[in-house]
Design an enzyme around this catalytic site. Structure first.
Site, PDB file in Angstrom:
ATOM      1  N   SER A 155      10.723   8.836  -0.310  1.00  0.00           N
ATOM      2  CA  SER A 155       9.690   9.006  -1.309  1.00  0.00           C
ATOM      3  C   SER A 155       8.353   8.358  -0.926  1.00  0.00           C
ATOM      4  O   SER A 155       7.316   8.751  -1.433  1.00  0.00           O
ATOM      5  CB  SER A 155      10.140   8.422  -2.650  1.00  0.00           C
ATOM      6  OG  SER A 155      10.312   7.022  -2.555  1.00  0.00           O
ATOM      7  N   LYS A 197       2.114   1.643  -1.796  1.00  0.00           N
ATOM      8  CA  LYS A 197       2.765   2.728  -2.542  1.00  0.00           C
ATOM      9  C   LYS A 197       2.450   2.578  -4.034  1.00  0.00           C
ATOM     10  O   LYS A 197       2.482   1.463  -4.565  1.00  0.00           O
ATOM     11  CB  LYS A 197       4.273   2.664  -2.309  1.00  0.00           C
ATOM     12  CG  LYS A 197       5.074   3.813  -2.898  1.00  0.00           C
ATOM     13  CD  LYS A 197       6.565   3.651  -2.576  1.00  0.00           C
ATOM     14  CE  LYS A 197       7.395   4.838  -3.010  1.00  0.00           C
ATOM     15  NZ  LYS A 197       8.834   4.665  -2.656  1.00  0.00           N
ATOM     16  N   SER A 203      13.908   5.640   1.472  1.00  0.00           N
ATOM     17  CA  SER A 203      12.531   6.049   1.167  1.00  0.00           C
ATOM     18  C   SER A 203      11.451   5.391   2.016  1.00  0.00           C
ATOM     19  O   SER A 203      10.283   5.769   1.920  1.00  0.00           O
ATOM     20  CB  SER A 203      12.218   5.797  -0.312  1.00  0.00           C
ATOM     21  OG  SER A 203      12.749   6.822  -1.101  1.00  0.00           O
TER      22      SER A 203
END
Lengths: 104, 488
Positions: free
Chosen positions: B153, B78, B177
């Site tokens: 997210s 990420k 997330s």
């Protein structure tokens, strides 16, 4: 926080200033609407009696975590300045903070 | 073997016995990224791909120069975990050109274990969102239906895993997330106990909630990555100084007598029927395995979202104060003075959701409101933790849905922040309390003629991921949901 109390456009302008965010009048209008809806939902927390409940700021019960007092290398000036959008090494560059003073 | 149609553990073993080379495996994933991630019809899971570096690393593995429990396996990261190569953007204009001076401990541990880092994945800006629609650059598409969101997210990491554009990926979970996008993309996603994995080099959103975790195809793969990434880090004073259990990766061991907790607060009538059915089927799986099903009460569940949107935004307002247009990040070219430089750099660099959250957090912490909002939220946070502590006296894990429904359409919730926030309703309390949670593929629903994944979630007590993984493995071994793939 009484039920029904809602955030006003003046509050949003004040909070934007505290947050160091430039906002246009259009922004103020739509942020006020959106934040009012969120705060109205958050008002749900008033349903609970929390007298005597201990606050919980963190999942771990840690107090004053200290590392050993040992010398170790830090970040170099070059590395710290590498991402600076404006610089005059070895300094970060900012707009003039102090005025020119009284003219002579 | 086809290196992109396998599990992380199988690929690792195949590379170890030279049934496939690390370079072949890496090239195979890079080819899939090239074919499926880019262009108008692409998934856009990645923001940046380190093709040359990844191949060099893989070749070093093949020459025997790099060894370890993850030698040669290609992993996606990420884009809020710092790497001292490439960019680390948090999918924000603010950090569009930011090159981190150091690598996050979690990533460094993966590389020290021999992993090949393929690239950095798209996300909601600063991890604020549930769909990747808040990315300043692009919206990632759900590999099962490209008209739908992958969740967020960590949506890019979830989509990359789901579409086999990596052998595993890493995300962060502040309110769901990892688990929510894992559910929406049909993969395993886990948030370990708060403090289990160092946050050093994780660009902070809400420091008392943020936690690193993996996306994988299987429970065993998740356990393998946890074993590598977990542990105390002197560079993160909030990383827990608790020993990593040596049986963490022995997920096939019998879990012993299982007490599975069911909480009515998570079985709302408003859950999509496919979600209710998946949860019910999972209960049956555990019953068939001889588990005791016990009812537990989590009476403060419904207060989780309001508490979260005070605590997380308050912490964010403080953490994001560092973006000043001076030290790094976007700087306006229209500043009249220093204060104006701050205000305009931040206004130009942050998207609307980030601005909303900074303002909400600033409001909750501001003079006259601190007790009414922030301190009250911290007290309710304690009540939520007490609920879990009491429940885990009666059960070993709580079984519940991960989300209320399968993936929603791109644009469907974009103008309604509060409706978007409700995506975290079943995941957020686990972050507030700090305990561990894992989302598993729980089946699929057919929506508008397309098959969409549905997740089931297991929540476990803090610092006992070992047992939670064994319990999760029981469900996985009894079902074939984790073998389903989107048609990519």
């Amino acid at each position: 926080m009484s039920k029904g109390q809602t955030i006003t456009e003046a509050d949003v302008r004040h909070v934007a200033k505290l947050s160091r965010l430039h906002v246009s009048e259009d922004d103020v209008h739509h942020f006020t609407e959106q934040l009012a809806a969120v705060l109205d939902y958050i008002g749900k927390l008033n349903e609970l009696d929390v007298d005597g409940v201990e606050s919980m700021a963190h999942p771990l019960e840690l107090v004053n975590v200290l590392r050993a007092d040992q010398e170790r290398p830090g970040m170099s000036t070059d590395s710290a300045l590498a991402n600076a959008p404006a610089k005059t090494p070895p300094f970060f560059k900012v707009p003039k903070v102090l005025g020119d003073g009284p003219s002579a | 073997m086809n290196p992109t149609d396998t599990t992380l553990t199988e690929l690792r073993d195949a590379i170890a016995v030279k049934a496939v080379s690390a370079a072949e495996a890496t090239r195979a994933y890079l080819d899939r990224i090239q074919a499926h991630d880019n262009g108008d019809a692409g998934l856009h899971a990645y923001h940046e791909v380190f093709a040359d570096r990844a191949i060099q690393r893989a070749e070093a593995v093949d020459r025997g120069e790099v060894t370890g429990p993850l030698a040669g396996v290609p992993i996606a990261i990420k884009d809020l975990l710092c790497t001292d190569y490439g960019y680390t953007t948090c999918s924000s204009k603010m950090l569009e050109n930011f090159r981190a001076p150091y690598t996050a401990t979690a990533v460094k541990k993966l590389e020290d274990a021999g992993a090949v880092i393929l690239g950095k994945t798209n996300m909601d800006e600063f991890a604020m969102g549930s769909s990747t629609e808040n990315s300043a650059f692009v919206t990632t598409r759900n590999p099962w239906d490209t008209d739908r969101v992958p969740g967020g997210s960590s949506g890019g990491s979830a989509a990359a895993m789901s579409a086999d554009l990596c052998a595993a990926s890493i995300g962060t979970d502040t309110g769901g997330s990892i688990r929510q996008p894992a559910a929406l993309c049909g993969v395993v996603g886990m948030k370990p106990t708060y403090g289990r994995i160092s946050r050093y080099g994780l660009i902070a959103f809400a420091s008392s909630l943020d936690q690193v975790g993996p996306f994988t195809r299987t429970v065993a793969d998740t356990a393998l990555l946890l074993k590598v990434m977990m542990g105390h880090d002197p560079l993160d004073s909030t990383s827990a100084n608790v020993e990593v259990p040596e049986d963490i990766d022995r997920v096939d061991e019998a879990p012993g007598n299982m007490r599975i907790g069911i909480a009515k607060e998570y079985l709302s009538d408003s859950n999509d029927p496919s979600v209710a059915a998946a949860t019910q089927k999972a209960i049956e799986v555990y019953k068939d395995f001889g588990a005791e099903i016990v009812e537990v009460d989590l009476p403060h569940t419904e207060y989780g979202i309001p508490v979260y949107y005070i605590v997380a935004t308050a912490e964010a307002s403080s953490n994001l104060a560092r973006y000043d247009g001076v030290h790094y990040g976007h700087r306006t070219d229209k500043a009249a003075d220093l204060i104006d430089l701050y205000c305009r750099s931040r206004a130009e660099g942050f998207g609307d959701e980030v601005k909303r959250r900074i303002m909400l957090g600033t409001y909750a912490l501001s003079s006259g409101y601190y007790d009414a909002y922030y301190n009250r939220a911290l007290k309710v946070r304690r009540l939520i933790k007490n609920d879990f502590d009491a429940a885990f006296e009666k059960c070993d894990a709580i079984l519940c849905p991960t989300t209320t429904a399968p993936a929603f359409k791109i644009g469907e919730l974009a103008d309604d922040p509060l409706a978007m926030y409700m995506n975290d309703v079943y995941t957020v309390n686990c972050n507030l309390a700090g305990n561990a949670g894992i989302s598993l593929p729980g089946g699929t629903a057919t929506v508008d003629g397309k098959e969409l994944p549905v997740g089931v979630q297991l929540l476990g007590p803090s610092f006992d991921e070992s047992r939670l993984l064994k319990i999760a493995r029981v469900f996985e071994a009894a079902t074939d949901h984790h073998t389903r793939r989107p048609g990519v």
